[in-house]
Design a protein around this motif. Structure first.
Motif, PDB file in Angstrom:
ATOM      1  N   GLY A 246       0.802  -1.220   0.000  1.00 58.11           N
ATOM      2  CA  GLY A 246       0.000   0.000   0.000  1.00 58.11           C
ATOM      3  C   GLY A 246       0.834   1.267   0.000  1.00 58.11           C
ATOM      4  O   GLY A 246       0.288   2.364  -0.076  1.00 58.11           O
ATOM      5  N   LEU A 247       2.141   1.130   0.119  1.00 58.66           N
ATOM      6  CA  LEU A 247       2.997   2.316   0.115  1.00 58.66           C
ATOM      7  C   LEU A 247       3.694   2.442  -1.237  1.00 58.66           C
ATOM      8  O   LEU A 247       3.923   1.441  -1.914  1.00 58.66           O
ATOM      9  N   ASP A 248       4.028   3.660  -1.602  1.00 57.15           N
ATOM     10  CA  ASP A 248       4.752   3.826  -2.860  1.00 57.15           C
ATOM     11  C   ASP A 248       6.244   3.635  -2.624  1.00 57.15           C
ATOM     12  O   ASP A 248       6.689   3.377  -1.505  1.00 57.15           O
ATOM     13  N   ALA A 249       7.004   3.766  -3.682  1.00 56.44           N
ATOM     14  CA  ALA A 249       8.425   3.415  -3.610  1.00 56.44           C
ATOM     15  C   ALA A 249       9.166   4.268  -2.574  1.00 56.44           C
ATOM     16  O   ALA A 249       9.992   3.770  -1.800  1.00 56.44           O
ATOM     17  N   ARG A 250       8.817   5.546  -2.530  1.00 57.67           N
ATOM     18  CA  ARG A 250       9.549   6.413  -1.612  1.00 57.67           C
ATOM     19  C   ARG A 250       9.193   6.093  -0.154  1.00 57.67           C
ATOM     20  O   ARG A 250      10.064   6.007   0.711  1.00 57.67           O
ATOM     21  N   GLU A 251       7.919   5.872   0.060  1.00 64.60           N
ATOM     22  CA  GLU A 251       7.486   5.525   1.412  1.00 64.60           C
ATOM     23  C   GLU A 251       8.126   4.222   1.855  1.00 64.60           C
ATOM     24  O   GLU A 251       8.544   4.068   3.002  1.00 64.60           O
ATOM     25  N   THR A 252       8.202   3.284   0.932  1.00 65.80           N
ATOM     26  CA  THR A 252       8.812   1.990   1.239  1.00 65.80           C
ATOM     27  C   THR A 252      10.267   2.172   1.644  1.00 65.80           C
ATOM     28  O   THR A 252      10.738   1.593   2.623  1.00 65.80           O
ATOM     29  N   HIS A 253      10.946   2.997   0.908  1.00 69.23           N
ATOM     30  CA  HIS A 253      12.353   3.270   1.186  1.00 69.23           C
ATOM     31  C   HIS A 253      12.502   3.889   2.567  1.00 69.23           C
ATOM     32  O   HIS A 253      13.374   3.506   3.361  1.00 69.23           O
ATOM     33  N   GLU A 254      11.616   4.804   2.872  1.00 72.33           N
ATOM     34  CA  GLU A 254      11.690   5.478   4.166  1.00 72.33           C
ATOM     35  C   GLU A 254      11.359   4.516   5.305  1.00 72.33           C
ATOM     36  O   GLU A 254      11.998   4.543   6.360  1.00 72.33           O
ATOM     37  N   LEU A 255      10.391   3.659   5.066  1.00 74.26           N
ATOM     38  CA  LEU A 255      10.012   2.701   6.106  1.00 74.26           C
ATOM     39  C   LEU A 255      11.153   1.743   6.386  1.00 74.26           C
ATOM     40  O   LEU A 255      11.410   1.372   7.542  1.00 74.26           O
ATOM     41  N   ALA A 256      11.851   1.352   5.335  1.00 71.85           N
ATOM     42  CA  ALA A 256      13.007   0.468   5.518  1.00 71.85           C
ATOM     43  C   ALA A 256      14.037   1.133   6.427  1.00 71.85           C
ATOM     44  O   ALA A 256      14.614   0.495   7.315  1.00 71.85           O
ATOM     45  N   ALA A 257      14.228   2.408   6.219  1.00 73.18           N
ATOM     46  CA  ALA A 257      15.200   3.131   7.044  1.00 73.18           C
ATOM     47  C   ALA A 257      14.721   3.204   8.491  1.00 73.18           C
ATOM     48  O   ALA A 257      15.519   3.067   9.434  1.00 73.18           O
ATOM     49  N   VAL A 258      13.451   3.419   8.663  1.00 74.26           N
ATOM     50  CA  VAL A 258      12.897   3.465  10.019  1.00 74.26           C
ATOM     51  C   VAL A 258      13.132   2.125  10.721  1.00 74.26           C
ATOM     52  O   VAL A 258      13.602   2.072  11.862  1.00 74.26           O
ATOM     53  N   LEU A 259      12.848   1.042  10.016  1.00 70.81           N
ATOM     54  CA  LEU A 259      13.029  -0.286  10.618  1.00 70.81           C
ATOM     55  C   LEU A 259      14.493  -0.526  10.962  1.00 70.81           C
ATOM     56  O   LEU A 259      14.825  -1.052  12.021  1.00 70.81           O
ATOM     57  N   ARG A 260      15.354  -0.133  10.057  1.00 69.10           N
ATOM     58  CA  ARG A 260      16.791  -0.312  10.273  1.00 69.10           C
ATOM     59  C   ARG A 260      17.227   0.437  11.535  1.00 69.10           C
ATOM     60  O   ARG A 260      17.949  -0.073  12.384  1.00 69.10           O
ATOM     61  N   THR A 261      16.748   1.655  11.632  1.00 66.93           N
ATOM     62  CA  THR A 261      17.167   2.480  12.754  1.00 66.93           C
ATOM     63  C   THR A 261      16.593   1.948  14.063  1.00 66.93           C
ATOM     64  O   THR A 261      17.271   1.940  15.092  1.00 66.93           O
ATOM     65  N   LEU A 262      15.373   1.518  14.006  1.00 67.83           N
ATOM     66  CA  LEU A 262      14.766   0.956  15.210  1.00 67.83           C
ATOM     67  C   LEU A 262      15.524  -0.287  15.664  1.00 67.83           C
ATOM     68  O   LEU A 262      15.756  -0.490  16.857  1.00 67.83           O
ATOM     69  N   GLN A 263      15.880  -1.104  14.708  1.00 65.39           N
ATOM     70  CA  GLN A 263      16.632  -2.309  15.026  1.00 65.39           C
ATOM     71  C   GLN A 263      17.939  -1.934  15.703  1.00 65.39           C
ATOM     72  O   GLN A 263      18.319  -2.522  16.716  1.00 65.39           O
ATOM     73  N   ARG A 264      18.570  -0.924  15.163  1.00 67.51           N
ATOM     74  CA  ARG A 264      19.865  -0.513  15.721  1.00 67.51           C
ATOM     75  C   ARG A 264      19.686   0.103  17.106  1.00 67.51           C
ATOM     76  O   ARG A 264      20.399  -0.206  18.037  1.00 67.51           O
ATOM     77  N   GLU A 265      18.695   0.972  17.228  1.00 70.75           N
ATOM     78  CA  GLU A 265      18.548   1.721  18.475  1.00 70.75           C
ATOM     79  C   GLU A 265      18.008   0.872  19.608  1.00 70.75           C
ATOM     80  O   GLU A 265      18.269   1.141  20.767  1.00 70.75           O
ATOM     81  N   ARG A 266      17.222  -0.114  19.281  1.00 66.96           N
ATOM     82  CA  ARG A 266      16.558  -0.862  20.345  1.00 66.96           C
ATOM     83  C   ARG A 266      17.108  -2.272  20.490  1.00 66.96           C
ATOM     84  O   ARG A 266      16.619  -3.031  21.310  1.00 66.96           O
ATOM     85  N   GLY A 267      18.061  -2.625  19.696  1.00 70.88           N
ATOM     86  CA  GLY A 267      18.616  -3.962  19.785  1.00 70.88           C
ATOM     87  C   GLY A 267      17.582  -5.035  19.477  1.00 70.88           C
ATOM     88  O   GLY A 267      17.651  -6.165  19.964  1.00 70.88           O
ATOM     89  N   MET A 268      16.627  -4.660  18.680  1.00 68.03           N
ATOM     90  CA  MET A 268      15.491  -5.533  18.415  1.00 68.03           C
ATOM     91  C   MET A 268      15.749  -6.367  17.153  1.00 68.03           C
ATOM     92  O   MET A 268      16.247  -5.847  16.165  1.00 68.03           O
ATOM     93  N   ALA A 269      15.425  -7.639  17.250  1.00 69.27           N
ATOM     94  CA  ALA A 269      15.549  -8.475  16.051  1.00 69.27           C
ATOM     95  C   ALA A 269      14.352  -8.225  15.146  1.00 69.27           C
ATOM     96  O   ALA A 269      13.266  -7.915  15.630  1.00 69.27           O
ATOM     97  N   LEU A 270      14.595  -8.341  13.859  1.00 71.05           N
ATOM     98  CA  LEU A 270      13.514  -8.082  12.899  1.00 71.05           C
ATOM     99  C   LEU A 270      13.421  -9.253  11.928  1.00 71.05           C
ATOM    100  O   LEU A 270      14.423  -9.693  11.379  1.00 71.05           O
ATOM    101  N   LEU A 271      12.217  -9.761  11.789  1.00 71.75           N
ATOM    102  CA  LEU A 271      11.953 -10.759  10.747  1.00 71.75           C
ATOM    103  C   LEU A 271      10.957 -10.125   9.794  1.00 71.75           C
ATOM    104  O   LEU A 271       9.826  -9.814  10.175  1.00 71.75           O
ATOM    105  N   LEU A 272      11.405  -9.895   8.586  1.00 64.48           N
ATOM    106  CA  LEU A 272      10.629  -9.076   7.650  1.00 64.48           C
ATOM    107  C   LEU A 272      10.129  -9.928   6.492  1.00 64.48           C
ATOM    108  O   LEU A 272      10.920 -10.508   5.758  1.00 64.48           O
ATOM    109  N   VAL A 273       8.818  -9.982   6.345  1.00 63.91           N
ATOM    110  CA  VAL A 273       8.222 -10.577   5.139  1.00 63.91           C
ATOM    111  C   VAL A 273       7.933  -9.439   4.187  1.00 63.91           C
ATOM    112  O   VAL A 273       7.269  -8.465   4.559  1.00 63.91           O
ATOM    113  N   GLU A 274       8.413  -9.536   2.980  1.00 66.38           N
ATOM    114  CA  GLU A 274       8.250  -8.404   2.071  1.00 66.38           C
ATOM    115  C   GLU A 274       8.382  -8.876   0.619  1.00 66.38           C
ATOM    116  O   GLU A 274       9.233  -9.710   0.308  1.00 66.38           O
TER     117      GLU A 274
END
Lengths: 319, 753
Positions: A246-274
């Motif tokens: 439901g997101l366009d290419a730019r939003e997708t790119h931004e969301l990926a960055a958000v997830l990356r940063t969250l993973q880094r900042e919170r030490g959280m593991a991420l399992l991503l279906v995409e």
């Protein structure tokens, strides 16, 4: 506290368990040390990943090289009637590790997610989180153990405001048999809860949205609310199911960055279906490819993309 | 073996009565997506008109059949579709159920209003002569009624299976059930297809009604209602999909009934307690054992997102000044009411209002379980009955004060509700409704019929005696009953408000929104469901005792399953999500009943009250907040326009950071008219183009990541570099599909007062 801040969130659990090696992953070489060792992994990549390594080094992303297994999925099988949706799937996800789970439609990715978070009971195999066997545990108990999830179709509570989404998640996390407290506890959030809500909203980039009715939001915003709600639960493992749909290419790119940063900042593991492979490439350390219910390849993104079996699965022809 | 067959053979035509109705239910569900609670009412209507035309108006049977079955029945179905079900979104199971229930209650009540109270006996048979024995099977005579039932059931089954499986119309019907809008996009006239489906299924109902009429000596709506609910079991075992399986289970149910009747001693407890409830036990077994019934509500319309969310309650959108005025007016009204009740109110009306207070307490239990819990329970009158019988029996046997007994009754009602919750843990929507109605019927036929429960130890009726109560509650010259009922209601209201404003209230709101997500964040759905059932049972039990005190007797008819259905219809009319809706329903029901008693009997007496409330509930599809609540909002807007011309109701939804939303909860900057370009606002109020981009852009810009993504290193360095900066708003695509922004349109109303 924002996505871009490098300091730790007040909500973030201290990063732990980043020192042990993972002997279970074929494509994850054991390597010592802290940051900047992604190159060691990617040395194995046949296709070369220089730009990726530079990118990650440039972003100073702290990705653990040899993560301790947090999630162990072992020989999980799920059938619906006579159809095998997931067959004998085994893999691990380390602490603070970001893993992409990709594959064509019908590969069994979401079914596997449902088995991990307890919405489906596997016919065989077991799932372990941080040494705790999850078999038989209902979804809510798995959530309280630290399994967070976002959904393929945004699942929000339409009668609530954005802030209420986080409050209810925050309180559910501390759930337990406190009948009287739950019955009589006023729903107005405490100052501490307000502060934590504000922090999480800022973390995902929607500060000040506490009082917005979620029914007034668009799909992209709802996905962020979902993400914030999952984070309010302080998960150690986030299962993100097609967050870019439901997101366009730019939003997708931004969301990926958000997830990356969250993973880094919170030490959280991420399992991503995409399905959006560019997002997977941007967001994960390694990828697992499924087709027709089985794992057909694991490794770095470039490795799996170069795998002939993956090409056949996606394109229906030889590599 | 011969004995067994001798008992089983008569069960086949008996079972065919279930079978034909069950097949009709499956057909309606398969062709329209509606589990048609009104099927029995439609059957009764055709039978009523048919019998009346033949017996009272001298019509020949064939002409009466044409009028009642071929013309009237399809017209009724077309009217249901055109004016009611067509307006209900395909995913809104609750609205479909409530509308069906309203027809179930309202249509049979309307007939005496239209035609006067008439007793019709011995309806003519349409196919074979009822008095002729055509042949014998193992010594069992097969008369015209038996033969007609079997033959017509078989013929109808074959015809309908062929229609659904082998015709293009059947294919289109199945498509339209999933999503009318989607098949319309394929060029199918979905409205016409669904209307045809309604006409065919209603023809079935009419045919079943007229066919079965001679089975009953006197034509009564209640017989059709009981037959319908009995047929639910057969339809349930077929998971509402297979007509042959539904017919088979219907026939087997009939056979099991006659076989058990033959083998069980007529004086045994099993015979008196279990046999009458056999179809309902079979239904409960289906709901517990058939996995397909747990997924009945899982079907989703891919185009559901085009439905707008329901509006918020009036209290959340009106001008603060008007809220204060209304609040003061309510206090004044309450004070005047209390003073009037304690001073000049005539005894007749004092009794009416006391009755209204008791009903209000019972109705609060529906507010709890349906309005807050999002669970449609059709056994609230039964739970009230459990409370009332418990209190009365404790008073009768132990001499316990009935007010203290009310507490014990509430506890037992809560326990029954918990058992019901445990039995229906995996059910929701239609499945839960069927489980609760089966439980209500089980209590009606097996529990509330036991003399040890419904009578004193000496076998007398449970008429409340003053000695059972104390406090002079039944003193005809005192007002103690009013004071007690008022206090009980106030306590219950306070309890409900406390729960709603607490953490449990939030959890329930989350569960109503998305059970999947609620479990995913750690909410124990099982516990919450058990809790809300228990609370609802407690309030219903207390309300039942209060009703018994007011009516000075406890009788099974006060708490039968039809009243459970009627209670839901009444509360839905005034507003199921608000406390004031329950109180208005209780007082309104009692007052309207009293007012209608002044009308000549020609107008149907109390039937008219049910017709009025059923008519109100029929608006549920258009106004899920309740027709009364809808009218309140409408008049509130008019008053505001006159008194506070500067007030903009949209501003009531403005966020602190200046982003207003409309009265229906949608963001005007996002939800523009279809086809128009949306220009959503950022959280800071500045206009941007695109929806989610604005969110993420602001998020990342605020986080300092925008620059990284726009200009920094990237996995796809070349492509990313060539992309515009996130802050470059002019290059962002504008979105035009306003409807697609509504992620969850089925928002149940939530009174935030």
């Amino acid at each position: 506290m924002t996505v871009g801040d490098s300091r730790s969130s007040a909500l973030s659990p201290p990063p732990t368990g980043r020192s042990g090696p993972d002997h279970r992953e074929v494509h994850h070489a054991e390597s010592p040390g802290g940051r900047g060792h992604r190159e060691v992994h990617h040395d194995e990549s046949p296709g070369g990943r220089d730009h990726r390594e530079v990118h990650r080094a440039g972003q100073d992303i702290d990705v653990p090289r040899a993560p301790v297994p947090l999630l162990r999925v072992e020989h999980v099988t799920k059938r619906f009637g006579g159809i095998r949706a997931v067959g004998d799937v085994t893999f691990t996800v380390g602490r603070g590790e970001s893993v992409g789970l990709v594959g064509p439609n019908g590969a069994g990715k979401t079914t596997l997610f449902n088995c991990i978070c307890g919405q489906l009971r596997p016919d065989a195999g077991q799932v372990t989180l941080d040494g705790t066997l999850l078999d038989g545990l209902p979804t809510y108990k798995r959530a309280r153990l630290g399994v967070g999830r976002t959904y393929q179709r945004a699942e929000v509570f339409p009668d609530m405001t954005v802030g209420e989404h986080l409050i209810v998640a925050e309180r559910a996390r501390h759930g337990g048999p406190h009948l009287w407290r739950d019955l009589c506890h006023r729903s107005a959030p405490t100052p501490a809860e307000r502060r934590r809500v504000a922090e999480v909203l800022e973390l995902v980039g929607i500060p000040g949205w506490e009082d917005r009715p979620v029914s007034s939001l668009g799909l992209g915003s709802c996905r962020l609310v979902e993400l914030a709600r999952a984070l309010a639960n302080e998960p150690v493992l986030l299962l993100a199911d097609e967050p870019s749909s439901g997101l366009d290419a730019r939003e997708t790119h931004e969301l990926a960055a958000v997830l990356r940063t969250l993973q880094r900042e919170r030490g959280m593991a991420l399992l991503l279906v995409e399905h959006d492979l560019s997002m997977v490439e941007a967001a994960v350390d390694r990828a697992i490819v499924m087709d027709l219910g089985v794992v057909i390849a694991t490794g770095t993104f470039d490795q799996v993309m170069a795998d002939p079996a993956v090409r056949i699965a996606y394109l229906g022809m030889g590599a | 073996m011969e004995h067994l067959l001798g008992f089983a053979i008569p069960g086949i035509p008996y079972g065919c009565t279930y079978a034909i109705v069950a097949v009709g239910l499956v057909l309606t569900y398969q062709a329209t997506g509606v589990f048609n609670f009104a099927f029995g009412a439609q059957a009764y209507t055709s039978a009523f008109v048919f019998t009346k035309l033949v017996q009272n108006d001298g019509f020949p049977v064939w002409l009466a059949f044409l009028a009642a079955v071929v013309v009237l029945a399809p017209l009724l179905g077309l009217a249901f579709d055109r004016f009611l079900f067509r307006k209900i979104p395909s995913t809104n199971t609750t609205a479909k159920l409530v509308t069906g229930l309203a027809l179930f209650v309202g249509v049979p009540a309307l007939l005496p209003v239209l035609f006067g109270n008439q007793n019709l006996y011995a309806s003519p048979s349409i196919v074979f002569n009822p008095d002729t024995v055509y042949f014998r099977v193992l010594g069992n005579p097969i008369n015209g009624i038996d033969l007609a039932t079997v033959v017509v059931t078989a013929a109808v089954l074959v015809a309908l299976v062929a229609l659904m499986r082998f015709t293009n119309l059947g294919l289109q019907m199945r498509g339209a059930v999933e999503s009318r809008r989607l098949v319309e996009l394929d060029g199918v006239n979905a409205g016409s297809v669904v209307a045809t489906a309604w006409a065919v299924s209603s023809l079935m109902a009419g045919l079943a009604g007229v066919l079965l009429a001679p089975v009953y000596g006197q034509l009564q709506a209640q017989d059709y209602a009981t037959l319908l609910v009995g047929a639910f079991a057969a339809a349930a075992w077929a998971t509402l999909r297979s007509m042959p399986l539904a017919a088979l289970v219907g026939i087997l149910t009939g056979v099991a009934d006659t076989v058990l009747q033959g083998y069980l001693p007529s004086s045994s407890t099993l015979s008196s307690a279990v046999l009458p409830s056999l179809p309902f036990i079979v239904l409960m077994a289906a709901l517990l054992l058939v996995p397909g019934l747990r997924r009945l509500d899982d079907a989703t319309d891919p185009l559901a997102s085009v439905d707008p969310p329901p509006p918020p309650t009036t209290a959340t959108s009106r001008a603060p000044q008007l809220s204060r005025i209304i609040q003061v007016a309510w206090y004044v009204l309450l004070g005047a009411f209390v003073i009037s009740m304690l001073s000049w109110m005539p005894k007749t009306w004092e009794s009416v209002f006391n009755s209204g207070l008791a009903f209000s307490t019972i109705f609060l239990s529906i507010t709890l379980i349906t309005g807050m819990g999002g669970q449609l329970s059709l056994s609230q009158a039964t739970l009230a009955g459990v409370g009332a019988f418990t209190a009365a029996q404790l008073a009768s046997h132990l001499g316990l004060d009935m007010l203290a007994g009310a507490v014990a009754g509430a506890v037992l009602a809560a326990a029954v509700a918990v058992v019901l919750a445990l039995a229906s843990l995996r059910l929701k929507g239609l499945g839960l409704a069927l489980m609760t109605v089966a439980a209500a019927l089980f209590f009606d036929n097996s529990i509330f019929t036991q003399r040890s429960i419904t009578a004193t130890s000496s076998g007398q009726a449970l008429n409340i005696r003053t000695s059972w109560i104390g406090l002079g509650v039944l003193d005809p010259n005192g007002h103690a009953l009013f004071v007690v009922e008022m206090l009980v209601l106030v306590l219950c209201v306070a309890g409900v408000l406390l729960v709603r404003s607490g953490t449990i209230g939030r959890y329930l709101t989350a569960m109503r929104g998305s059970e999947t997500a609620a479990a995913g964040i750690g909410i124990n759905l099982t516990w919450q469901r058990i809790l809300i059932f228990a609370l609802s049972g407690t309030v219903a039990g207390i309300g039942g005792t209060m009703l018994a005190l007011q009516q000075q007797t406890v009788d099974a008819l006060q708490f039968n399953y039809q009243l459970s259905l009627a209670f839901v219809v009444i509360v839905v009319t005034t507003g199921v999500s608000t406390v004031e809706g329950a109180i208005q329903a209780g007082i309104g029901f009692a007052v309207i009943e009293q007012l209608l008693s002044y009308l000549p009997a020609r107008f149907g007496g109390n039937s008219l009250a049910f017709v009025l409330f059923a008519a109100g509930a029929l608006t549920y599809a258009a106004h899920p907040e309740g027709i009364l609540e809808f009218q309140k909002r409408r008049w509130t807007l008019r008053f505001e326009h006159l008194l506070f011309p500067g007030h903009d109701p949209n501003l009531a939804f403005a966020t602190p950071n200046g982003t207003p939303t409309t009265a229906d909860g949608s963001d005007p900057s996002i939800l523009s008219s279809p086809g128009r370009v949306r220009e959503p606002r950022s959280p800071t109020g500045s206009q941007q183009r695109g929806t989610a981009p604005s969110v993420l852009s602001d998020a990342l810009a605020g986080a300092g990541l925008a620059g990284r993504h726009g200009n920094g290193p990237s996995t796809h360095a070349g492509r990313r570099d060539s992309e515009p900066s996130i802050r470059d708003e002019s290059t962002q695509p504008a979105e035009t599909d306003a409807a697609s922004t509504n992620v969850h349109p089925q928002r149940s109303d939530d009174d935030r007062r």
